[in-house]
Design an enzyme around this catalytic site. Structure first.
Site, PDB file in Angstrom:
ATOM      1  CG  ASP A 160      -1.609  -1.347   1.397  1.00  0.00           C
ATOM      2  OD1 ASP A 160      -2.484  -1.651   0.580  1.00  0.00           O
ATOM      3  OD2 ASP A 160      -1.240  -2.099   2.318  1.00  0.00           O
ATOM      4  CG  HIS A 188      -3.255  -5.151   3.296  1.00  0.00           C
ATOM      5  ND1 HIS A 188      -2.864  -4.307   2.271  1.00  0.00           N
ATOM      6  CD2 HIS A 188      -3.510  -6.345   2.691  1.00  0.00           C
ATOM      7  CE1 HIS A 188      -2.885  -4.956   1.126  1.00  0.00           C
ATOM      8  NE2 HIS A 188      -3.280  -6.197   1.344  1.00  0.00           N
TER       9      HIS A 188
HETATM   10  P1  NAD Z   1      -1.964 -18.552  -4.160  1.00  0.00           P
HETATM   11  O1  NAD Z   1      -3.299 -19.207  -4.001  1.00  0.00           O
HETATM   12  O2  NAD Z   1      -1.376 -18.459  -5.526  1.00  0.00           O
HETATM   13  O3  NAD Z   1      -0.910 -19.284  -3.241  1.00  0.00           O
HETATM   14  C1  NAD Z   1      -1.156 -19.563  -1.901  1.00  0.00           C
HETATM   15  C2  NAD Z   1      -0.359 -20.804  -1.565  1.00  0.00           C
HETATM   16  O4  NAD Z   1      -0.472 -21.027  -0.171  1.00  0.00           O
HETATM   17  C3  NAD Z   1      -0.869 -22.067  -2.279  1.00  0.00           C
HETATM   18  O5  NAD Z   1       0.213 -22.684  -2.985  1.00  0.00           O
HETATM   19  C4  NAD Z   1      -1.382 -22.938  -1.139  1.00  0.00           C
HETATM   20  O6  NAD Z   1      -1.164 -24.335  -1.377  1.00  0.00           O
HETATM   21  C5  NAD Z   1      -0.527 -22.421   0.026  1.00  0.00           C
HETATM   22  N1  NAD Z   1      -1.078 -22.710   1.343  1.00  0.00           N
HETATM   23  C6  NAD Z   1      -2.377 -22.750   1.729  1.00  0.00           C
HETATM   24  N2  NAD Z   1      -2.468 -23.110   3.023  1.00  0.00           N
HETATM   25  C7  NAD Z   1      -1.194 -23.269   3.465  1.00  0.00           C
HETATM   26  C8  NAD Z   1      -0.646 -23.661   4.713  1.00  0.00           C
HETATM   27  N3  NAD Z   1      -1.404 -23.940   5.754  1.00  0.00           N
HETATM   28  N4  NAD Z   1       0.697 -23.734   4.815  1.00  0.00           N
HETATM   29  C9  NAD Z   1       1.486 -23.479   3.754  1.00  0.00           C
HETATM   30  N5  NAD Z   1       1.019 -23.119   2.539  1.00  0.00           N
HETATM   31  C10 NAD Z   1      -0.310 -23.034   2.399  1.00  0.00           C
HETATM   32  O7  NAD Z   1      -2.077 -17.117  -3.481  1.00  0.00           O
HETATM   33  P2  NAD Z   1      -1.079 -15.875  -3.633  1.00  0.00           P
HETATM   34  O8  NAD Z   1      -1.521 -15.036  -4.780  1.00  0.00           O
HETATM   35  O9  NAD Z   1       0.322 -16.322  -3.561  1.00  0.00           O
HETATM   36  O10 NAD Z   1      -1.476 -15.049  -2.301  1.00  0.00           O
HETATM   37  C11 NAD Z   1      -1.186 -15.558  -1.021  1.00  0.00           C
HETATM   38  C12 NAD Z   1      -1.830 -14.672   0.034  1.00  0.00           C
HETATM   39  O11 NAD Z   1      -1.240 -13.369   0.019  1.00  0.00           O
HETATM   40  C13 NAD Z   1      -3.332 -14.441  -0.153  1.00  0.00           C
HETATM   41  O12 NAD Z   1      -3.982 -14.506   1.108  1.00  0.00           O
HETATM   42  C14 NAD Z   1      -3.399 -13.033  -0.720  1.00  0.00           C
HETATM   43  O13 NAD Z   1      -4.634 -12.424  -0.470  1.00  0.00           O
HETATM   44  C15 NAD Z   1      -2.285 -12.383   0.067  1.00  0.00           C
HETATM   45  N6  NAD Z   1      -1.761 -11.123  -0.462  1.00  0.00           N
HETATM   46  C16 NAD Z   1      -1.418 -10.160   0.436  1.00  0.00           C
HETATM   47  C17 NAD Z   1      -0.890  -8.950   0.018  1.00  0.00           C
HETATM   48  C18 NAD Z   1      -0.516  -7.880   1.000  1.00  0.00           C
HETATM   49  O14 NAD Z   1      -0.162  -6.785   0.561  1.00  0.00           O
HETATM   50  N7  NAD Z   1      -0.551  -8.114   2.296  1.00  0.00           N
HETATM   51  C19 NAD Z   1      -0.726  -8.726  -1.354  1.00  0.00           C
HETATM   52  C20 NAD Z   1      -1.084  -9.736  -2.265  1.00  0.00           C
HETATM   53  C21 NAD Z   1      -1.617 -10.938  -1.799  1.00  0.00           C
HETATM   54  C1  LMR Z   2      -3.478  -6.629  -2.557  1.00  0.00           C
HETATM   55  O1  LMR Z   2      -3.548  -5.598  -1.884  1.00  0.00           O
HETATM   56  O2  LMR Z   2      -3.234  -6.608  -3.773  1.00  0.00           O
HETATM   57  C2  LMR Z   2      -3.675  -7.956  -1.887  1.00  0.00           C
HETATM   58  O3  LMR Z   2      -3.988  -7.790  -0.536  1.00  0.00           O
HETATM   59  C3  LMR Z   2      -4.639  -8.828  -2.585  1.00  0.00           C
HETATM   60  C4  LMR Z   2      -6.063  -8.372  -2.380  1.00  0.00           C
HETATM   61  O4  LMR Z   2      -6.896  -9.196  -1.974  1.00  0.00           O
HETATM   62  O5  LMR Z   2      -6.349  -7.198  -2.630  1.00  0.00           O
END
Ligand code: NAD
Ligand code: LMR
Length: 331
Positions: A160, A188
């Site tokens: 962000d 967030h």
């Molecule tokens: P994704 O679905 O591509 O990958 C998630 C992975 O986590 C999968 O491979 C899944 O098998 C694994 N997983 C699920 N449960 C698990 C566990 N208990 N232990 C270990 N691994 C496990 O998702 P992504 O696009 O990589 O996003 C991951 C997370 O990050 C999501 O919750 C998404 O919303 C979040 N995210 C946060 C931000 C931020 O700024 N904070 C930004 C983008 C995404």
């Molecule tokens: C983001 O900010 O891009 C991530 O937290 C993914 C989402 O769910 O918005």
């Protein structure tokens, strides 16, 4: 090159963010070219085969800084002795969902992972939660790791923060490097408050430089706060490369220090600063040195900012109450 590798755990390593993040860490973007890293990669059992493929690709890069890779589905084995834990693994939201809608699905991941870190991680472990809803997942992990000091947990609001810098840079047609002292306050989520009243552009107050309260309120804040949803809408999947990049920025600054004369946004355990109730994991302006963050003190908060901070903090308190009811933290 120093000889003792830094042990970095990444969860959800076979996921979208993992696919960007692992290669950045392994190539030295996190700790620099002179520090070897050992990757400890956690996945759920059905994703281990895909993760083996990612490890083959890591091998094929022949990164000089990559000292070793271990993979597994048991957090107590994978987290053994880790110095940094990047907890990414969690379900992403889909179109039309808010991040808070993931609480029930994802919250359960972070209690056992917090407990495992408590049992086996290195004493100096720095834990960063990226998986959504990141702030409250960090609260859950922290509450399940009573022997790890609360200051060693954080959640990612650096994406962000970077989005806010980029939007302001486009508006004013200035390089991103001219923009300092950006702050994201709170959660967030769509309630987050990106603050231009304390940010600076070329050393001058950013809100005054923009001189357009309507743009600040009705374009800048919602664009930053809803950027994640806009990316999901456009890409059909949530942000991944930018989230990985922000995770590297966050962990690097936490390990190596924030830039001189500037600060960064990190979601950390509140000590009551700026009226944010103690114990909530909320985003603040922080400086970092010697691996320890400090909340920037003494910023004047006007009525507009007060209202925005109070609203996002109220949401964090609601999320805390919800996960208390789910039994994921003790009340
Ligand atoms: P994704 O679905 O591509 O990958 C998630 C992975 O986590 C999968 O491979 C899944 O098998 C694994 N997983 C699920 N449960 C698990 C566990 N208990 N232990 C270990 N691994 C496990 O998702 P992504 O696009 O990589 O996003 C991951 C997370 O990050 C999501 O919750 C998404 O919303 C979040 N995210 C946060 C931000 C931020 O700024 N904070 C930004 C983008 C995404
Ligand atoms: C983001 O900010 O891009 C991530 O937290 C993914 C989402 O769910 O918005």
């Amino acid at each position: 090159m120093s000889t003792t590798p830094v042990k970095v755990a990444v969860t959800g390593a076979a996921g979208q963010i993992g696919y960007s993040l692992l290669f950045r860490i392994a190539s030295g973007s996190l700790f620099g070219p002179d520090t070897p890293v050992e990757l400890r990669l956690l996945e759920i059992t059905p994703a281990l085969k895909a993760l083996e493929g990612v490890v083959m690709e890591l091998d094929d890069c022949a990164f000089p800084t990559l000292a070793g890779v271990e993979i597994g589905d048991d957090p107590e084995k994978v987290f053994d002795g880790v110095n940094h834990a990047l907890l990414v693994g969690a379900r992403p939201r889909g179109p039309g969902m808010e991040r808070g809608d993931l609480l029930e699905a994802n919250g359960g991941i972070f209690a056992p992972q917090g407990a495992a870190l408590n049992k086996v991680a290195a004493d100096d472990v720095h834990v960063t939660i990226t998986g959504n809803p990141a702030n409250t997942n960090a609260l859950i992990a922290m509450n399940n790791a009573p022997d790890i000091p609360d200051e060693q947990f954080s959640a990612l609001t650096r994406l962000d923060h970077n989005r806010a810098i980029s939007q302001l840079s486009s508006k004013l047609d200035v390089p991103v490097t001219d923009i300092t002292k950006m702050t994201i306050w709170g959660n967030h989520s769509a309630t987050q408050y990106p603050d231009l009243f304390h940010a600076e552009v070329g050393g001058k107050n950013a809100a005054e430089t923009v001189g357009d309260q309507d743009w600040l309120e009705n374009t800048f804040i919602p664009t930053v706060a809803k950027r994640g949803a806009a990316i999901i809408e456009a890409r059909g999947a949530s942000s991944a490369a930018s989230a990985a990049s922000a995770t590297v920025d966050h962990a690097r600054d936490w390990a190596l220090g924030s830039p001189e004369g500037n600060w960064v946004s990190m979601s950390v355990c509140s000590d009551g600063s700026y009226g944010v109730p103690e114990g909530l994991i909320s985003s603040f302006p922080v400086t970092v040195s010697d691996g320890k963050w400090e909340i920037v003190q003494g910023l004047e908060i006007d009525d507009f900012s007060r209202g925005r901070i109070d609203a996002t903090v109220a949401e964090l308190a609601e999320e805390r109450d919800a996960v208390t009811k789910l039994g994921l933290i003790k009340g």
